[in-house]
Design a protein around this motif. Structure first.
Motif, PDB file in Angstrom:
ATOM      1  N   ARG A 267      25.349 131.729  93.357  1.00 46.87           N
ATOM      2  CA  ARG A 267      23.688 131.543  93.383  1.00 46.87           C
ATOM      3  C   ARG A 267      23.076 129.842  92.941  1.00 46.87           C
ATOM      4  O   ARG A 267      22.521 129.694  93.122  1.00 46.87           O
ATOM      5  CB  ARG A 267      22.086 132.462  93.153  1.00 46.87           C
ATOM      6  CG  ARG A 267      20.884 132.130  93.365  1.00 46.87           C
ATOM      7  CD  ARG A 267      20.232 133.824  92.855  1.00 46.87           C
ATOM      8  NE  ARG A 267      20.498 134.064  91.391  1.00 46.87           N
ATOM      9  CZ  ARG A 267      19.705 133.182  90.688  1.00 46.87           C
ATOM     10  NH1 ARG A 267      19.220 132.193  90.375  1.00 46.87           N
ATOM     11  NH2 ARG A 267      20.381 133.931  89.746  1.00 46.87           N
ATOM     12  N   ASN A 270      23.888 126.534  94.091  1.00 49.74           N
ATOM     13  CA  ASN A 270      23.827 126.332  95.685  1.00 49.74           C
ATOM     14  C   ASN A 270      22.206 125.800  95.054  1.00 49.74           C
ATOM     15  O   ASN A 270      22.633 124.604  95.816  1.00 49.74           O
ATOM     16  CB  ASN A 270      23.424 127.243  96.386  1.00 49.74           C
ATOM     17  CG  ASN A 270      25.230 127.756  97.114  1.00 49.74           C
ATOM     18  OD1 ASN A 270      25.515 126.351  96.760  1.00 49.74           O
ATOM     19  ND2 ASN A 270      24.931 129.040  97.454  1.00 49.74           N
ATOM     20  N   GLU A 271      21.485 126.364  93.820  1.00 51.57           N
ATOM     21  CA  GLU A 271      20.356 126.182  93.692  1.00 51.57           C
ATOM     22  C   GLU A 271      20.072 125.069  92.865  1.00 51.57           C
ATOM     23  O   GLU A 271      19.367 124.327  93.599  1.00 51.57           O
ATOM     24  CB  GLU A 271      19.112 127.599  93.024  1.00 51.57           C
ATOM     25  CG  GLU A 271      19.155 128.797  94.151  1.00 51.57           C
ATOM     26  CD  GLU A 271      18.776 129.747  93.032  1.00 51.57           C
ATOM     27  OE1 GLU A 271      18.468 129.695  91.553  1.00 51.57           O
ATOM     28  OE2 GLU A 271      18.504 130.894  93.865  1.00 51.57           O
ATOM     29  N   LYS A 272      21.157 124.985  92.000  1.00 50.92           N
ATOM     30  CA  LYS A 272      20.645 123.473  91.164  1.00 50.92           C
ATOM     31  C   LYS A 272      21.829 122.341  91.756  1.00 50.92           C
ATOM     32  O   LYS A 272      21.697 121.204  91.040  1.00 50.92           O
ATOM     33  CB  LYS A 272      21.177 123.900  89.540  1.00 50.92           C
ATOM     34  CG  LYS A 272      20.759 125.041  88.924  1.00 50.92           C
ATOM     35  CD  LYS A 272      19.013 124.591  88.648  1.00 50.92           C
ATOM     36  CE  LYS A 272      18.124 125.703  88.100  1.00 50.92           C
ATOM     37  NZ  LYS A 272      17.333 125.493  87.979  1.00 50.92           N
ATOM     38  N   GLU A 273      22.073 122.661  92.658  1.00 51.00           N
ATOM     39  CA  GLU A 273      23.506 121.447  93.650  1.00 51.00           C
ATOM     40  C   GLU A 273      24.346 121.262  92.418  1.00 51.00           C
ATOM     41  O   GLU A 273      24.394 119.412  91.670  1.00 51.00           O
ATOM     42  CB  GLU A 273      22.593 120.456  94.095  1.00 51.00           C
ATOM     43  CG  GLU A 273      22.022 120.570  95.438  1.00 51.00           C
ATOM     44  CD  GLU A 273      20.908 119.164  96.151  1.00 51.00           C
ATOM     45  OE1 GLU A 273      21.241 118.301  94.730  1.00 51.00           O
ATOM     46  OE2 GLU A 273      20.426 118.803  96.386  1.00 51.00           O
TER      47      GLU A 273
END
Length: 471
Positions: A267, A270-273
């Motif tokens: 997660r 994906n959220e923080k690249e």
């Protein structure tokens, strides 16, 4: 009484120095994790009095600020240095007392304008050693192209200044003076360094091309600036950190050293690249890894490759390590200014597999299997050598095309259009890095040659190059 200790870190090709006399100690060019220096001084019942910086380093983040904060020692730079923190800016030939010894600051600009060599004298005032930073290496001198923008000079002008520094400040010293440089072979701060890390000045006058007695200023400029490869992209950011300040390693460790379960890990990625960095051995990575993760193993020259390939020190990073290597990985990232690690995969890659997450692999074959493919009728086999151009020129697998790892971006179109294709390096480390980068970009029809060129030679596959022509 004089105690000199070279503290050499092989993965950075960097030398820091501990000097102690009569209960007083000095550290020259410390690494960012400073507790070992503090422990070393305490074992001698000594107080760290000075932290001497030879220049604003580009290839690593120094520990000067943290060490000064923890010990009260004075940070010393040479003339013209303009740090954003409290420091003693020495005059040329200013003398510092350390127990029964003296240390003289010799301003030796050229690599950078503030570059300074520190001359150590014993209790009788006899010259014993010079700590040359990046001014003089063993077999080479510091490259003059790193500070040209900051100094508003050309690399040729800086090379000329370096010539004067060497001839006027260093070469007149006694031949038996010991030379302690900041770097050895493998560092990007020079181009022709010897594998040894200590030598006499007299021997360097005999073997170092840049100290040739009959060399003219123009010849020196030509030789020193010839064949310089572009500096790694992270160098300016490390200079800025060393000059303007950074967080203590303890703060970075507290923020970064926490385990993340696979679902949380995914997660956050994906959220923080975040870039997923896998630091295990290349054979482990080949057998299974998180899709689109990048391999740069701790077992090789880890930190310099991180800096050269990831480039942006602020890039969010998630770590995949072998259990027990989390702290070492965070420290080695921080040495080159990569402080934005968001955590590590708790339980290592095995926990990812147990969670039923998607995995990827890299096909790795032996040179014997490669040879069969080469000899197979009507089979086109593209082979790419990701070693440095100098390694390739010396000797390479016949038919291989040189695509150096640090210039991979320039060759991606060629690689992408040559499917299927094979990759090799010296021993398998760099080719796996290249494979991981290509796979992260959607190029999957590649094969790694296990064991690299060493295995290719052992298998007696045909080679070409200078080494072959000289036989």
């Amino acid at each position: 009484m004089m105690n000199i200790e070279q503290i050499y870190t092989g993965c950075l090709a960097q030398g820091a120095y501990y000097i102690e006399s009569n209960g007083e100690a000095a550290i020259i060019d410390p690494l960012r994790e400073v507790q070992p220096y503090i422990d070393r001084a305490e074992s001698d019942n000594a107080k760290i009095k000075y932290i001497f910086e030879t220049h604003f380093h580009a290839d690593f983040v120094s520990g000067h600020l943290t060490l000064a904060k923890k010990t009260g020692a004075t940070i010393v730079y040479g003339p013209t240095a303009t740090p954003s923190f409290d420091a003693l800016i020495a005059n040329d030939k200013q003398v510092f007392t350390l127990g029964e010894l003296t240390i003289m600051a010799l301003h030796t600009p050229g690599h950078t304008m503030e570059s300074t060599t520190y001359l150590l004298r014993d209790t009788s005032g006899i010259d014993k050693a010079i700590f040359t930073g990046d001014t003089l290496f063993l077999g080479d001198v510091g490259r003059p192209d790193l500070a040209q923008k900051a100094a508003d000079m050309t690399q040729e002008e800086l090379a000329g200044i370096l010539f004067d520094s060497l001839r006027n400040k260093i070469m007149p010293l006694s031949d038996d003076v010991l030379v302690y440089p900041a770097h050895g072979a493998g560092s990007a701060c020079g181009k022709n360094m010897m594998n040894v890390t200590l030598d006499t000045l007299g021997n360097q006058k005999q073997v170092n091309y840049a100290l040739r007695e009959d060399m003219t200023r123009n010849e020196f400029i030509t030789e020193v600036t010839k064949g310089l490869l572009p500096p790694p992209a992270y160098f300016p950011e490390n200079v800025q950190l060393n000059k303007e300040g950074y967080e203590d390693i303890d703060i970075v460790m507290h923020r970064s050293k926490h385990g993340l379960r696979p679902h949380t890990f995914e997660r956050i990625a994906n959220e923080k690249e975040a870039l997923i960095l896998d630091v295990r051995h290349q054979t482990q990575f080949a057998k299974g890894h998180i899709p689109r993760s990048i391999f740069i193993g701790l077992g090789g020259t880890f930190a310099p490759w991180v800096g050269a390939l990831i480039k942006n020190v602020k890039q969010p990073i998630l770590l995949v390590t072998n259990q027990g290597e989390e702290e070492e990985t965070i420290i080695r990232l921080s040495r080159v200014g990569f402080d934005n690690a968001l955590g590590y995969l708790e339980g290592g890659f095995e926990s990812w597999k147990r969670a039923g997450k998607e995995i990827d692999t890299v096909l790795s074959i032996s040179p014997d299997v490669l040879n069969e493919a080469i000899n197979e009728v009507n089979t086109k086999t593209s082979i790419f050598d990701v070693r440095r151009a100098s390694e390739y020129s010396l000797e390479h697998l016949a038919g291989a095309i040189n695509t150096p790892l640090d210039t991979l971006n320039e060759h991606q179109v060629t690689l992408s259009n040559s499917q299927p294709f094979h990759l090799y390096c010296a021993g398998g480390y760099r080719s796996m890095i290249a494979a991981s980068i290509l796979k992260s970009r959607g190029v999957h029809d590649l094969v790694d040659i296990s064991g690299g060129f060493a295995a290719i030679k052992a298998a007696n596959l045909p080679t070409k190059g200078i080494a072959c022509n000289s036989k």
